[in-house]
Write a protein that holds these residues in place. Structure first.
Motif, PDB file in Angstrom:
ATOM      1  N   VAL A  87      18.325  15.149  10.542  1.00  0.00           N
ATOM      2  CA  VAL A  87      19.531  14.769   9.805  1.00  0.00           C
ATOM      3  C   VAL A  87      20.402  13.842  10.647  1.00  0.00           C
ATOM      4  CG1 VAL A  87      21.651  15.647   8.751  1.00  0.00           C
ATOM      5  CG2 VAL A  87      19.500  16.902   8.449  1.00  0.00           C
ATOM      6  N   ARG A  88      20.530  14.155  11.916  1.00  0.00           N
ATOM      7  CA  ARG A  88      21.350  13.360  12.834  1.00  0.00           C
ATOM      8  C   ARG A  88      20.804  11.944  12.974  1.00  0.00           C
ATOM      9  NH1 ARG A  88      20.350  12.935  18.470  1.00  0.00           N
ATOM     10  NH2 ARG A  88      22.134  12.178  19.684  1.00  0.00           N
ATOM     11  N   GLY A  89      19.497  11.778  12.925  1.00  0.00           N
ATOM     12  CA  GLY A  89      18.902  10.465  13.134  1.00  0.00           C
ATOM     13  C   GLY A  89      18.615   9.712  11.858  1.00  0.00           C
ATOM     14  N   ARG A  90      19.284  10.098  10.753  1.00  0.00           N
ATOM     15  CA  ARG A  90      18.943   9.501   9.461  1.00  0.00           C
ATOM     16  C   ARG A  90      19.289   8.007   9.398  1.00  0.00           C
ATOM     17  NH1 ARG A  90      23.665  12.125   9.097  1.00  0.00           N
ATOM     18  NH2 ARG A  90      25.386  11.273   7.858  1.00  0.00           N
ATOM     19  N   ARG A  91      20.305   7.545  10.213  1.00  0.00           N
ATOM     20  CA  ARG A  91      20.685   6.139  10.146  1.00  0.00           C
ATOM     21  C   ARG A  91      19.732   5.265  10.964  1.00  0.00           C
ATOM     22  NH1 ARG A  91      25.921   8.551  10.017  1.00  0.00           N
ATOM     23  NH2 ARG A  91      27.003   8.061   8.081  1.00  0.00           N
ATOM     24  N   SER A 119       8.924   6.915  15.068  1.00  0.00           N
ATOM     25  CA  SER A 119       8.346   7.820  16.060  1.00  0.00           C
ATOM     26  C   SER A 119       9.214   9.064  16.249  1.00  0.00           C
ATOM     27  CB  SER A 119       8.189   7.096  17.404  1.00  0.00           C
ATOM     28  OG  SER A 119       9.455   6.659  17.892  1.00  0.00           O
ATOM     29  N   GLU A 120      10.535   8.890  16.220  1.00  0.00           N
ATOM     30  CA  GLU A 120      11.438  10.026  16.374  1.00  0.00           C
ATOM     31  C   GLU A 120      11.376  10.937  15.159  1.00  0.00           C
ATOM     32  OE1 GLU A 120      13.367  10.591  19.330  1.00  0.00           O
ATOM     33  OE2 GLU A 120      11.798   9.167  19.828  1.00  0.00           O
ATOM     34  N   GLN A 121      11.347  10.353  13.983  1.00  0.00           N
ATOM     35  CA  GLN A 121      11.227  11.142  12.763  1.00  0.00           C
ATOM     36  C   GLN A 121       9.931  11.944  12.767  1.00  0.00           C
ATOM     37  OE1 GLN A 121      13.240  11.313   9.705  1.00  0.00           O
ATOM     38  NE2 GLN A 121      14.814  10.614  11.132  1.00  0.00           N
ATOM     39  N   ALA A 122       8.835  11.308  13.169  1.00  0.00           N
ATOM     40  CA  ALA A 122       7.541  11.998  13.210  1.00  0.00           C
ATOM     41  C   ALA A 122       7.555  13.131  14.231  1.00  0.00           C
ATOM     42  CB  ALA A 122       6.432  11.007  13.539  1.00  0.00           C
ATOM     43  N   LEU A 123       8.227  12.895  15.365  1.00  0.00           N
ATOM     44  CA  LEU A 123       8.292  13.906  16.418  1.00  0.00           C
ATOM     45  C   LEU A 123       8.971  15.181  15.918  1.00  0.00           C
ATOM     46  CD1 LEU A 123       7.952  14.577  19.505  1.00  0.00           C
ATOM     47  CD2 LEU A 123      10.332  13.810  19.734  1.00  0.00           C
ATOM     48  N   TYR A 124      10.155  15.027  15.334  1.00  0.00           N
ATOM     49  CA  TYR A 124      10.912  16.211  14.922  1.00  0.00           C
ATOM     50  C   TYR A 124      10.374  16.825  13.631  1.00  0.00           C
ATOM     51  CZ  TYR A 124      14.036  14.759  18.614  1.00  0.00           C
ATOM     52  OH  TYR A 124      14.548  14.412  19.847  1.00  0.00           O
ATOM     53  N   ARG A 125       9.709  16.009  12.810  1.00  0.00           N
ATOM     54  CA  ARG A 125       9.020  16.579  11.648  1.00  0.00           C
ATOM     55  C   ARG A 125       7.901  17.497  12.118  1.00  0.00           C
ATOM     56  NH1 ARG A 125       5.980  14.039   8.979  1.00  0.00           N
ATOM     57  NH2 ARG A 125       6.038  15.100   6.990  1.00  0.00           N
ATOM     58  N   ARG A 160       7.155  13.497   3.693  1.00  0.00           N
ATOM     59  CA  ARG A 160       8.582  13.565   3.375  1.00  0.00           C
ATOM     60  C   ARG A 160       9.395  13.968   4.593  1.00  0.00           C
ATOM     61  NH1 ARG A 160       5.674  15.462  -0.912  1.00  0.00           N
ATOM     62  NH2 ARG A 160       6.150  14.626  -2.987  1.00  0.00           N
ATOM     63  N   THR A 161      10.677  13.659   4.540  1.00  0.00           N
ATOM     64  CA  THR A 161      11.587  14.072   5.596  1.00  0.00           C
ATOM     65  C   THR A 161      12.892  14.524   4.971  1.00  0.00           C
ATOM     66  OG1 THR A 161      12.572  13.438   7.712  1.00  0.00           O
ATOM     67  CG2 THR A 161      12.628  11.795   5.955  1.00  0.00           C
ATOM     68  N   VAL A 162      13.839  14.963   5.786  1.00  0.00           N
ATOM     69  CA  VAL A 162      15.150  15.396   5.288  1.00  0.00           C
ATOM     70  C   VAL A 162      16.219  14.561   5.969  1.00  0.00           C
ATOM     71  CG1 VAL A 162      14.446  17.739   4.728  1.00  0.00           C
ATOM     72  CG2 VAL A 162      15.248  17.249   7.023  1.00  0.00           C
ATOM     73  N   THR A 163      17.181  14.107   5.193  1.00  0.00           N
ATOM     74  CA  THR A 163      18.267  13.282   5.731  1.00  0.00           C
ATOM     75  C   THR A 163      19.641  13.761   5.288  1.00  0.00           C
ATOM     76  OG1 THR A 163      18.035  11.765   3.846  1.00  0.00           O
ATOM     77  CG2 THR A 163      16.817  11.222   5.870  1.00  0.00           C
ATOM     78  N   SER A 164      19.726  14.493   4.202  1.00  0.00           N
ATOM     79  CA  SER A 164      21.017  14.928   3.671  1.00  0.00           C
ATOM     80  C   SER A 164      21.684  15.909   4.626  1.00  0.00           C
ATOM     81  CB  SER A 164      20.837  15.597   2.299  1.00  0.00           C
ATOM     82  OG  SER A 164      22.047  16.201   1.885  1.00  0.00           O
ATOM     83  N   ARG A 165      23.014  15.768   4.759  1.00  0.00           N
ATOM     84  CA  ARG A 165      23.764  16.667   5.629  1.00  0.00           C
ATOM     85  C   ARG A 165      23.747  18.102   5.119  1.00  0.00           C
ATOM     86  NH1 ARG A 165      26.829  14.305   9.473  1.00  0.00           N
ATOM     87  NH2 ARG A 165      28.115  16.187   9.623  1.00  0.00           N
ATOM     88  N   ARG A 166      23.371  18.300   3.855  1.00  0.00           N
ATOM     89  CA  ARG A 166      23.265  19.665   3.338  1.00  0.00           C
ATOM     90  C   ARG A 166      22.196  20.465   4.076  1.00  0.00           C
ATOM     91  NH1 ARG A 166      22.598  18.408  -2.957  1.00  0.00           N
ATOM     92  NH2 ARG A 166      21.294  16.802  -2.007  1.00  0.00           N
TER      93      ARG A 166
END
Length: 483
Positions: free
Chosen positions: A209-213, A218-224, A373-379
């Motif tokens: 969520v923090r890195g959505r911008r 590579s970072e998204q794949a790592l934390y996913r 898929r990934t998650v980006t919403s602050r919810r």
């Protein structure tokens, strides 16, 4: 209201023990998860596994260090506030704790040191073995400590010596294989895996969520990867927690029927007995005024049969007064052998409810991250908090239930708590130590949170392949520290 030394000693034990246990399940479970990530890196060579290993390894070390400091206080408490308890059962209680210190903690700390400083000194597989052995040390440590606690719940392997006025160890193997121990250990271990996995899920989702911008692939794949693997561990461990918890409930009903009765606010014996979702009792705690129940469910949970008999608080109290009401051998008289029903009742439900909250969080993460898929919403920050805090506090309430439900016994059937306290320690002395320990723990909490949040905010370091020692390695080359 004037508080006695006993009252303050009980508060001190509760505060320091619950606080210390916040670190224990994360230490046990996270050592296994970090070892699993490093195993994946050694087998595949993929950089994401090494980055996850080092990132969560750093968080594991912070938690381990603070946990060791808070655990030392437990040693002092027994000698300072509970000297009569130590004198009475020290021969038995001290044996598993001595083995824990000499074997388990030695194994844990030694190989953890080799893991920390061995990145550029040891071959890959040898270095991998060190973190697995460190994890094995945490498992052994939990086993021996739980063996000591299980003796308090269900004393075995001892004889009472009337000449010395002490319980003396006769069968160490019986203590280690106590039937309470055999169901408690897997339940606690699986709860630790569930809690640590929830921690990894929470941190990983927060990073997503923090890195959505910036949304670096590579970072998204790592934390996913971190979130998905931990969510699966969490889900599998939670299934084991439910199964082992069911077995534990049946053994508890057999050896400590009053604890089950108090957990359900069951005042009179019932056959079959319904599981209470909400019970309102009388002010004196002797009868039920209103209850919402599921018929027959408690009978199954307690006995394995939907038609089983479950004893109630009032008849059990009368039975205990007749059995333990006289001061015979080490048994100490208590006017009321009933634990605090409200605290026992709600801690039992909070344990289960918060545990199920963690299960829902893991399921939500697996559904949200399916495919690419990934998650980006602050919810999703709500899930990032619910995943670790649900199981973590479920563990805490589980221990509160375990210890409060045993009251008024320090050792069930042998010694009441009021006879376990140190007779020469004044209320002022215990209060002073309580204040000092509370302030110390407050400082440690600030240090822990600052270190944790700082490391989490920094995120995983960039990939750097460790230099593995070979035959041409220069022994004078300075060690490249991994942390």
């Amino acid at each position: 209201m004037d508080l006695s030394a006993l009252d303050i000693a009980r508060w001190q034990f509760a505060i320091t023990t619950v606080y210390h246990f916040l670190f224990v399940p994360i230490t046990i479970g996270l050592s296994a998860i970090v070892a699993g990530y490093q195993t994946a890196w050694v087998r595949t060579g993929q950089e994401k596994w090494l980055r996850l290993t080092k990132f969560f390894g750093k968080l594991f070390l912070i938690n381990f260090a603070i946990g060791v400091v808070t655990g030392i206080v437990q040693e002092f408490q027994f000698g300072m506030n509970w000297s009569d308890y130590s004198r009475f059962v020290g021969d038995i209680f001290g044996a598993p704790l001595a083995v824990e210190g000499l074997l388990a903690f030695f194994l844990e700390s030694t190989f953890l040191g080799l893991w920390i400083f061995g990145w550029d000194r040891l071959p890959k597989k040898a270095h991998l073995a060190t973190i697995w052995l460190a994890h094995l040390g945490t498992v052994f440590s939990a086993y021996f400590i739980l063996a000591a606690n299980s003796f308090m719940q269900h004393p075995v392997g001892y004889e009472y010596n009337p000449e010395t006025g002490r319980a003396e160890l006769t069968d160490f193997f019986a203590v280690l294989t106590n039937e309470v121990q055999l169901v408690t250990f897997p339940h606690v271990l699986l709860s630790a895996y569930m809690t640590a996995a929830g921690f990894v899920v929470g941190v990983s989702v927060w990073q997503l969520v923090r890195g959505r911008r910036r949304a670096e692939a590579s970072e998204q794949a790592l934390y996913r990867t971190g979130a998905k693997t931990a969510a699966w561990v969490m889900l599998i461990a939670s299934a084991g927690v439910i199964v082992s918890g069911d077995a534990q409930a049946k053994i508890m009903t057999e050896v400590q029927p009053m604890k089950m009765a108090a957990a359900e606010a069951l005042y009179e014996t019932e056959q079959p007995a319904g599981f209470s979702w909400l019970t309102i009792g009388s002010l004196d705690g002797t009868e039920e005024k209103f209850a919402v129940t599921t018929p027959n469910l408690l009978s199954f949970l307690a006995t394995g049969s939907f038609d089983g008999e479950v004893e109630g608080i009032n008849p059990l109290s009368e039975e205990y007064v007749l059995e333990y009401g006289q001061d015979t051998e080490a048994v100490s008289y208590a006017e009321d052998y009933t634990p605090i029903e409200g605290l026992t009742y709600w801690s039992f439900r909070l344990m289960m409810g918060l545990g199920f909250l963690g299960i829902l969080a893991s399921l939500a993460v697996l559904v949200a991250l399916r495919g690419d898929r990934t998650v980006t919403s602050r919810r999703w920050l709500l899930v990032a908090w619910a995943a670790p805090l649900g199981p973590l506090f479920a563990n805490s309430f589980g221990w509160i239930f375990t210890e409060v439900g045993r009251q008024p016994w320090a050792v069930f059937g042998l010694m009441t708590v009021d006879n376990a306290v140190s007779p020469t320690v004044s209320a002022g002395e215990v209060l002073t130590s309580l204040i000092v320990f509370t302030l110390l723990y407050g400082v440690l909490a600030v240090v822990e949170l600052k270190l944790m949040f700082s490391a989490i905010a920094h995120g995983a370091d960039d990939f750097a392949e460790p230099v593995v020692r070979d035959d041409d390695h220069d022994p004078d080359r300075p060690l490249a520290f991994a942390y």
